[in-house]
Design an enzyme around this catalytic site. Sequence first.
Site, PDB file in Angstrom:
ATOM      1  N   GLU A 140       0.840  -1.207   0.000  1.00 14.13           N
ATOM      2  CA  GLU A 140       0.000   0.000   0.000  1.00 14.13           C
ATOM      3  C   GLU A 140       0.871   1.253   0.000  1.00 14.13           C
ATOM      4  OE1 GLU A 140      -2.401   1.488  -0.882  1.00 14.13           O
ATOM      5  OE2 GLU A 140      -4.081   1.369   0.518  1.00 14.13           O
ATOM      6  N   ASP A 141       0.316   2.353  -0.495  1.00 13.47           N
ATOM      7  CA  ASP A 141       1.064   3.614  -0.474  1.00 13.47           C
ATOM      8  C   ASP A 141       1.116   4.207   0.926  1.00 13.47           C
ATOM      9  OD1 ASP A 141      -1.658   4.225  -0.461  1.00 13.47           O
ATOM     10  OD2 ASP A 141      -1.562   5.692  -2.080  1.00 13.47           O
ATOM     11  N   ASP A 144      -3.548   5.406   6.735  1.00 12.31           N
ATOM     12  CA  ASP A 144      -3.994   6.621   7.409  1.00 12.31           C
ATOM     13  C   ASP A 144      -4.945   6.206   8.538  1.00 12.31           C
ATOM     14  OD1 ASP A 144      -4.077   9.638   7.072  1.00 12.31           O
ATOM     15  OD2 ASP A 144      -6.184   9.223   6.764  1.00 12.31           O
ATOM     16  N   THR A 145      -6.238   6.287   8.342  1.00 12.93           N
ATOM     17  CA  THR A 145      -7.158   5.803   9.381  1.00 12.93           C
ATOM     18  C   THR A 145      -7.086   4.280   9.507  1.00 12.93           C
ATOM     19  OG1 THR A 145      -8.997   5.478   7.844  1.00 12.93           O
ATOM     20  CG2 THR A 145      -8.807   7.643   8.889  1.00 12.93           C
ATOM     21  N   GLY A 146      -6.662   3.628   8.419  1.00 13.05           N
ATOM     22  CA  GLY A 146      -6.592   2.165   8.406  1.00 13.05           C
ATOM     23  C   GLY A 146      -7.866   1.520   7.891  1.00 13.05           C
ATOM     24  N   ASN A 147      -8.877   2.319   7.559  1.00 17.06           N
ATOM     25  CA  ASN A 147     -10.164   1.748   7.124  1.00 17.06           C
ATOM     26  C   ASN A 147     -10.034   0.930   5.836  1.00 17.06           C
ATOM     27  OD1 ASN A 147     -11.489   2.835   9.256  1.00 17.06           O
ATOM     28  ND2 ASN A 147     -12.327   4.592   8.131  1.00 17.06           N
ATOM     29  N   LEU A 149      -7.408  -0.625   4.495  1.00 15.77           N
ATOM     30  CA  LEU A 149      -6.717  -1.906   4.651  1.00 15.77           C
ATOM     31  C   LEU A 149      -7.476  -2.858   5.555  1.00 15.77           C
ATOM     32  CD1 LEU A 149      -2.976  -0.959   4.627  1.00 15.77           C
ATOM     33  CD2 LEU A 149      -4.216  -2.420   3.057  1.00 15.77           C
ATOM     34  N   LYS A 191       0.858   6.684   8.898  1.00 18.98           N
ATOM     35  CA  LYS A 191       0.495   7.873   9.683  1.00 18.98           C
ATOM     36  C   LYS A 191      -0.213   7.396  10.946  1.00 18.98           C
ATOM     37  CE  LYS A 191      -1.096  11.130   6.175  1.00 18.98           C
ATOM     38  NZ  LYS A 191      -2.317  11.842   5.734  1.00 18.98           N
ATOM     39  N   ASP A 222      -1.764  10.749  -5.432  1.00 21.23           N
ATOM     40  CA  ASP A 222      -2.329  11.940  -6.091  1.00 21.23           C
ATOM     41  C   ASP A 222      -2.591  13.030  -5.062  1.00 21.23           C
ATOM     42  OD1 ASP A 222      -4.440  10.625  -4.867  1.00 21.23           O
ATOM     43  OD2 ASP A 222      -5.863  10.984  -6.484  1.00 21.23           O
TER      44      ASP A 222
END
Length: 267
Positions: A140-141, A144-147, A149, A191, A222
């Site tokens: 994955e890039d 963030d929140t993890g939602n 993944l 993050k 992006d």
Amino acid sequence: MASYKSGIDLRKEPHLHAANPYANDYTDGSFKVREDLLPLVRGILLPNYRILEREKELFARIERDYRGADPLFIPILKGAVRFSQDMFRFSKEIDPDYEFMPASSYGTRLESGSVRLNLAEITRLLEKLENRKRPVIIVEDIVDTGNTLSHIVDVLTRIDDVIDSQPELKGFRRKGRYEPSSVTICTMLNKPARRKDANKDLPVEYVGFTIPDLWVFGYGLDVWDDKSRTIDHLCVIKDEWKDPANLAEFFREVDERRKKKTTKKQD
Ligand code: 5GP
């Protein structure tokens, strides 16, 4: 040569490098970003060469951990395309077997959205898991929140039940079991400050860089609506662009200027 404002005060933000359309990367401490995109860039968090160095280390670890295990890599579209392809170039023992998985977020907001997965789009991936109990490494890039993944890990670990619940799966004939032997995550960026409590247990095993809560773009990510993915370096956006309405206007103007230039050349 024109003088360019990098948009940052390097004394206040020593973690950022300056962006400059004429930069001679690696020698003067500033890094090249196309001139028309420069107004978006507060600074460069990770120059390309640092990302490549880290990819080499990460892949060496993966090869040690998965020796002889025949892992299937699953890079998530589109953000992980560049990271995965560059990282795979450092393979020495494994000939990386990978299948992309689309996971489009809803909308074009500067935030992570809920994820849409369509099993009919990944039938080749399913064939590669067929009756083989392979370990899976999701690439994955950014987490963030993890939602995103959390949803993908959930689908992959329960894949047999999920297939059974989708009888409309086009062009795919179930010929056995598809469950992987394990599911783990390799991400370029993490993050953790943004992680939702419900996603604290995500198997984020391989991390390129842990970064603060900043909106970053470039190197495959992006800035908004598929724009600016191809910048070589990982950039931080200027605060004034955090509103997507401003970004829409910015790119409309960039397009207009480009069109005008082309018409002038034709005249
Ligand atoms: P999550 O579901 O973990 O909140 O978000 C994951 C997705 O949100 C990423 O795959 C990426 O598309 C998007 N995202 C999260 N943070 C950033 C960021 O700082 N920059 C960009 N460009 N995308 C991000």
